[in-house]
Design a protein around this motif. Structure first.
Motif, PDB file in Angstrom:
ATOM      1  N   LYS A  47       2.505  -2.191   0.247  1.00 12.62           N
ATOM      2  CA  LYS A  47       3.392  -1.812   1.345  1.00 12.62           C
ATOM      3  C   LYS A  47       3.262  -0.329   1.723  1.00 12.62           C
ATOM      4  CE  LYS A  47       7.248  -3.556   3.526  1.00 12.62           C
ATOM      5  NZ  LYS A  47       8.386  -4.414   3.564  1.00 12.62           N
ATOM      6  N   PRO A  48       3.311   0.613   0.749  1.00 14.91           N
ATOM      7  CA  PRO A  48       3.216   2.030   1.139  1.00 14.91           C
ATOM      8  C   PRO A  48       1.913   2.335   1.883  1.00 14.91           C
ATOM      9  CG  PRO A  48       3.891   1.834  -1.167  1.00 14.91           C
ATOM     10  CD  PRO A  48       3.559   0.452  -0.698  1.00 14.91           C
ATOM     11  N   GLU A  49       0.834   1.694   1.433  1.00 13.11           N
ATOM     12  CA  GLU A  49      -0.458   1.940   2.090  1.00 13.11           C
ATOM     13  C   GLU A  49      -0.429   1.419   3.541  1.00 13.11           C
ATOM     14  OE1 GLU A  49      -5.134   1.282   0.955  1.00 13.11           O
ATOM     15  OE2 GLU A  49      -3.611   0.214  -0.185  1.00 13.11           O
ATOM     16  N   ARG A  50       0.124   0.213   3.719  1.00 14.87           N
ATOM     17  CA  ARG A  50       0.230  -0.364   5.065  1.00 14.87           C
ATOM     18  C   ARG A  50       1.068   0.546   5.959  1.00 14.87           C
ATOM     19  NH1 ARG A  50       1.596  -6.775   3.780  1.00 14.87           N
ATOM     20  NH2 ARG A  50      -0.398  -7.190   2.780  1.00 14.87           N
ATOM     21  N   LEU A  51       2.209   0.974   5.426  1.00  6.65           N
ATOM     22  CA  LEU A  51       3.105   1.807   6.231  1.00  6.65           C
ATOM     23  C   LEU A  51       2.452   3.138   6.571  1.00  6.65           C
ATOM     24  CD1 LEU A  51       6.563   1.036   4.552  1.00  6.65           C
ATOM     25  CD2 LEU A  51       5.657   0.176   6.728  1.00  6.65           C
ATOM     26  N   GLY A  52       1.699   3.681   5.610  1.00 12.95           N
ATOM     27  CA  GLY A  52       1.008   4.949   5.848  1.00 12.95           C
ATOM     28  C   GLY A  52      -0.009   4.815   6.981  1.00 12.95           C
ATOM     29  N   LEU A  53      -0.770   3.731   6.963  1.00 18.33           N
ATOM     30  CA  LEU A  53      -1.786   3.529   8.003  1.00 18.33           C
ATOM     31  C   LEU A  53      -1.133   3.309   9.371  1.00 18.33           C
ATOM     32  CD1 LEU A  53      -4.264   1.342   5.957  1.00 18.33           C
ATOM     33  CD2 LEU A  53      -4.840   3.485   7.100  1.00 18.33           C
ATOM     34  N   ILE A  54      -0.012   2.572   9.365  1.00 18.65           N
ATOM     35  CA  ILE A  54       0.699   2.350  10.637  1.00 18.65           C
ATOM     36  C   ILE A  54       1.223   3.686  11.157  1.00 18.65           C
ATOM     37  CG2 ILE A  54       2.787   1.318  11.657  1.00 18.65           C
ATOM     38  CD1 ILE A  54       2.270  -1.142   9.880  1.00 18.65           C
TER      39      ILE A  54
END
Ligand code: GLU
Length: 299
Positions: free
Chosen positions: A143-150
């Protein structure tokens, strides 16, 4: 499946992103005739989620041509661009169940990734429309990685985690086909949605996709019979999966022949010779159009 006592409801669902051609005329007239014969209703739906390519003037022209052909429908047409909030709610439901993930690769990047990472002796799997399946690359991010990329502003598509979705369903899906698939499939057809891989259900700037809105609208409009071109036969595998995930009833399907050009090709919305507008301008009548697509005139 559909309740036998319900009044049949058919729909014609064009996208106003170009000229209607003989193929659309065939589909619309067939829906109209079948609804009338079954003592049912015909509804019209305007599939205009692509608000750049679909324009009000193309829509106006499309309605005018359908009227000219003699097609009549009940109620005001449902316009998909007015229902983005409903599609978003369905996406939220799937997201809450961890069935969606943001996928960041563009079409060009997918192509490059496949060229660099696939074994030259094995063919990369393709979906029924011929597009390569999405590589196993974004699904596993936390989740943190996804949110960071978004948050970094990268464009993305929301893809269905196909394996997780099939696991969540946990049973074989099928539908009733009254027309025929490309291989002559008819009757009870068993679906294999995994042929499509992780399909796109939404995008950063668009809370829906063809698959998601078609399935939701067919349910919201209580469609019992879907009569459409055979080119959408395999899309039904994804539609059945989405119906099941979202708790929606499955209609009966009838996939019909495609009208081909004289050289055997699929008609296109940009080719002028088979557009209804040019046929009408050259003096053809609605009855001529019926003859051209092989349908009988007024019974
Ligand atoms: N809007 C789609 C098209 O114009 C048809 C969708 C459907 O009938 O399911 O090709």
């Amino acid at each position: 499946m559909v309740d036998d006592n319900s009044q049949p409801v058919f729909r014609f669902a064009p996208s106003p992103n170009g000229q209607l051609h003989l193929g659309h005329a065939y589909s619309a007239l067939l829906n109209f005739d079948m609804a009338r014969r079954a003592g049912g209703q015909l509804l019209l739906r305007i599939e205009d989620i692509d608000t750049t390519r679909c324009t009000p003037s193309l829509e106006e022209q499309m309605l005018d041509e359908l009227h000219w052909l003699g097609i009549e429908w009940e109620d005001a047409p449902r316009r998909q661009s007015e229902h983005f909030g409903e599609y978003q709610k369905a996406l939220d439901q799937l997201e809450e169940r961890d069935l969606l993930y943001p996928a960041f690769m563009s079409r060009g990047e997918i192509k490059r990734y496949i060229a660099e990472n696939s074994d030259p002796n094995t063919l990369w799997p393709k979906d029924p429309d011929g597009a390569p399946l999405y590589p196993d690359i974004d699904r596993g991010r936390d989740k943190p990685e996804r949110l960071g990329l978004i948050a970094s502003g990268r464009p993305y598509a929301l893809r269905l985690d196909m394996k997780a979705a099939l696991k969540a369903i946990g049973k074989r899906l099928a539908f009733e086909e009254l027309g025929g698939g490309p291989q002559g499939e008819v009757g009870k057809v068993v679906c294999d949605p995994s042929l499509w891989g992780d399909v796109i259900l939404g995008r950063k700037e668009l809370p829906t996709s063809y698959h998601l809105s078609v399935v939701l609208d067919d349910a919201l409009q209580n469609i019992t019979h879907i009569v459409r071109g055979r080119d959408l036969f395999y899309a039904t595998f994804v539609h059945r999966l989405l119906q099941e995930l979202l708790g929606l009833r499955a209609p009966i399907y009838h996939h019909h022949d495609l009208i081909l050009s004289d050289d055997g090709r699929k008609l296109s919305k940009s080719a002028d010779d088979t557009s209804l507008r040019s046929l009408r301008n050259s003096g053809r009548t609605p009855d001529d159009i019926r003859h051209m697509v092989g349908l009988a005139c007024d019974e």
